[in-house]
Scaffold this active site. Structure first.
Site, mmCIF file in Angstrom:
data_model
loop_
_atom_site.group_PDB
_atom_site.id
_atom_site.type_symbol
_atom_site.label_atom_id
_atom_site.label_comp_id
_atom_site.label_asym_id
_atom_site.label_seq_id
_atom_site.Cartn_x
_atom_site.Cartn_y
_atom_site.Cartn_z
ATOM 1 N N ASP A 8 0.841 -1.202 0.000
ATOM 2 C CA ASP A 8 0.000 0.000 0.000
ATOM 3 C C ASP A 8 0.878 1.255 0.000
ATOM 4 O O ASP A 8 1.735 1.433 0.870
ATOM 5 C CB ASP A 8 -0.887 -0.038 1.250
ATOM 6 C CG ASP A 8 -1.767 1.188 1.428
ATOM 7 O OD1 ASP A 8 -1.836 2.028 0.515
ATOM 8 O OD2 ASP A 8 -2.398 1.293 2.505
ATOM 9 N N HIS A 24 -4.062 4.495 6.349
ATOM 10 C CA HIS A 24 -2.945 3.944 5.589
ATOM 11 C C HIS A 24 -1.618 4.195 6.296
ATOM 12 O O HIS A 24 -1.436 5.215 6.962
ATOM 13 C CB HIS A 24 -2.910 4.559 4.192
ATOM 14 C CG HIS A 24 -4.161 4.334 3.415
ATOM 15 N ND1 HIS A 24 -4.349 3.235 2.600
ATOM 16 C CD2 HIS A 24 -5.310 5.057 3.338
ATOM 17 C CE1 HIS A 24 -5.556 3.299 2.053
ATOM 18 N NE2 HIS A 24 -6.158 4.390 2.488
#
Length: 561
Positions: free
Chosen positions: A204, A377
């Protein structure tokens, strides 16, 4: 990262795996990756991208299904890392092409998807509910699922192993050490997989440019409490309809301040109902009320949780900002909290909503002026940590715009991954993992697939260009009747325009020019209707550009007598 032409990849070696991202690289959305081995395909995620201002009339954008359209029978499973729209939103559109693709995901993820199937009138397909720590085999692929922390419960990373090697796909994740649900990212599993050997690490990239570590989710609670303390009217909180953790925090603050909570927005009502039924959302008794009952309570006793944090035109918050909501009228001194990040591309829509709310007298609280949102994130510090414990042989950053992917690749290199083993790919890039080395071997078409109402995939870039021209530059129609025997214009040209404040009379000077151009073409022997229409288009186009500095859509019609 430079764009590459389509290049048919070679046949896949027997002892190799092929990885092809069909969405999610270059955009924040439409995440989809296809892994191939022994003629079988395993898909990881299948999400949507929400349109921007330069996609007029488009509802959703899907991944590049076309690249595997003739191989859907080879798909042995679709792994879903978590339940956000940019990871599951396109699943119904894929299943309409092959309904029996096995779906593999956590309990909450598959439950949210089941509700989505009802909207699309799809029957439930083959499901495999998995949890963190579980291992299973799907076709030629051995799968192991790892708990990761994100802004939705039940998120998973997945390790995909074959005789060709091991891929570890993080999904969306962060390393919150004080998660609201107590579910940590399983770094021990990451380390164990690293010791066993990770040949390709798909990571990610969303926060790769952000230094340090992402702020813990629980740090939002004091900011929410301050909002509730200071507000003497209603509090409206807008967030993603799948952000269970954020809604839990709002519920907790509402109860602490003696307020009732109402969900507004179909997806919000649906998703929070699913989360509550499965035990992921704890709702104290006598807290929720129906929207129809909202006027029975004093403004200071109500909290509204709604959709629309990204400025979506038909969302509950956008309709409130435009004074078009059928039930809720914003009042001066109501407080609106935008409890989400701003997805790139949505800036204009969000600021339009903020301005509308402000004009109505609402106080708007957002990430820019209060800690009412933290990211889901991993930031750079967390990514460095993961690279150091996994020690992958090859890295391919995923999930992000080009700048995020490049920043993530740089982090991998800093931890010792050779630059030549760090793959900066884009949608459609074909990467083969062969004997421990990942390399780009080709490129397939992974172009946007546009959804416009019930129409899927039939909208071209040319059609969108026409829509942009109509919206920005206007429309002009010209009708002329010509006698090809005499070579004269016998009627018209009649000119009608839309999108011009000046009115049709502004075109009076160009009418004789069109007549002159048509009659000159007729005198030269031109009697083809299409060619005569082109004469009108060129003459009108030059005049409008020179005189009005516009480039409208021009539709000429020539009738011959």
């Amino acid at each position: 990262m430079a764009g590459t032409r389509l290049q048919t990849p070679p046949p896949l070696a027997r002892d190799a795996m092929r990885v092809t991202p069909l969405g999610g690289l270059g955009d924040i959305g439409r995440n989809m990756t296809v892994v191939e081995h022994h003629g079988q395909l395993l898909i990881v995620d299948c999400g949507v991208l929400f349109p921007e201002d330069d996609h007029p009339g488009v509802d959703l954008i899907l991944p590049g299904f076309g690249a595997i359209a003739d191989r859907l029978d080879d798909v042995v499973g679709l792994v879903l890392t978590h339940g956000h729209e940019d990871h599951i939103g396109a699943v119904p559109y894929l299943l309409k092409q092959r309904p029996d693709i096995p779906l593999i995901g956590s309990r909450l993820t598959l439950a949210l998807l089941r509700e989505k199937f009802k909207e699309h009138r799809l029957r439930n397909t083959v499901e495999l509910v998995v949890s963190d720590g579980e291992q299973t085999q799907v076709g030629a692929f051995d799968l192991e699922f790892v708990a990761v922390n994100h802004s939705i419960p039940d998120a998973l990373a997945v390790a995909i192993s074959t005789e060709a090697g091991r891929i570890l796909h993080t999904g969306d994740f962060k390393m919150d050490q004080l998660p609201l649900d107590g579910r940590l990212t399983d770094l021990r599993a990451f380390a164990r997989l690293g010791e066993a050997g990770v040949d390709l690490f798909l990571v990610d990239s969303t926060n790769a440019e952000v230094p340090g570590f992402t702020t813990p989710e629980r740090d939002i609670a004091p900011a929410l409490d301050r909002v509730f303390d200071r507000s003497k009217q209603r509090v409206i909180v807008a967030c993603f309809a799948s952000h269970v953790h954020r809604v839990q925090q709002v519920l907790d603050s509402a109860v602490a301040h003696g307020r009732k909570v109402v969900y507004v927005g179909r997806s919000m009502v649906r998703n929070m109902g699913v989360a509550r039924d499965l035990g992921y959302l704890k709702v104290p008794a006598n807290t929720l009320i129906e929207m129809r009952d909202i006027e029975k309570f004093q403004p200071q006793d109500v909290v509204i949780v709604c959709t629309g944090s990204q400025g979506e035109p038909m969302s509950a918050l956008s309709r409130m900002a435009a004074s078009e909501h059928p039930v809720i009228d914003l009042k001066p001194n109501d407080t609106v909290v935008l409890a989400s990040s701003l997805i790139p591309g949505n800036e204009n829509s969000v600021y339009r909503v903020i301005n509308g709310l402000t004009r109505l007298g609402a106080k708007v609280v957002h990430k820019g002026n209060a800690l009412v949102h933290v990211s889901g994130h991993a930031s750079a510090g967390e990514l460095l940590y993961c690279y150091n414990i996994v020690k992958p042989r090859n890295v391919m950053p995923v999930h992000g715009e080009a700048r995020h992917l490049v920043a993530n690749a740089d982090l991998a290199v800093q931890t010792g991954v050779p630059r030549k083993r760090t793959i900066l790919a884009e949608d459609g890039t074909v990467v083969d993992l062969h004997r421990g080395k990942a390399s780009v071997v080709g490129k397939v078409d992974a172009a946007y697939i546009f959804v416009d109402g019930a129409t899927v995939g039939d909208i071209s870039e040319a059609a969108l260009t026409d829509r942009r021209i109509l919206g920005e530059e206007g429309f002009v129609s010209i009708v002329a009747v010509v006698d090809t025997r005499t070579g004269k214009v016998v009627s018209g040209p009649d000119i009608h325009a839309r999108g011009f404040v000046e009115g049709d009379t502004v075109f009076d000077p160009v009418r004789p020019q069109i007549v002159t151009a048509l009659e000159a073409a007729l005198a030269d022997g031109t009697d083809d209707t299409y060619q005569l229409q082109q004469v009108i288009r060129r003459r009108m186009g030059r005049w409008v550009n020179d005189t009005l500095r516009r480039r409208p859509m021009i539709v000429p019609v020539v009738i011959q007598t």
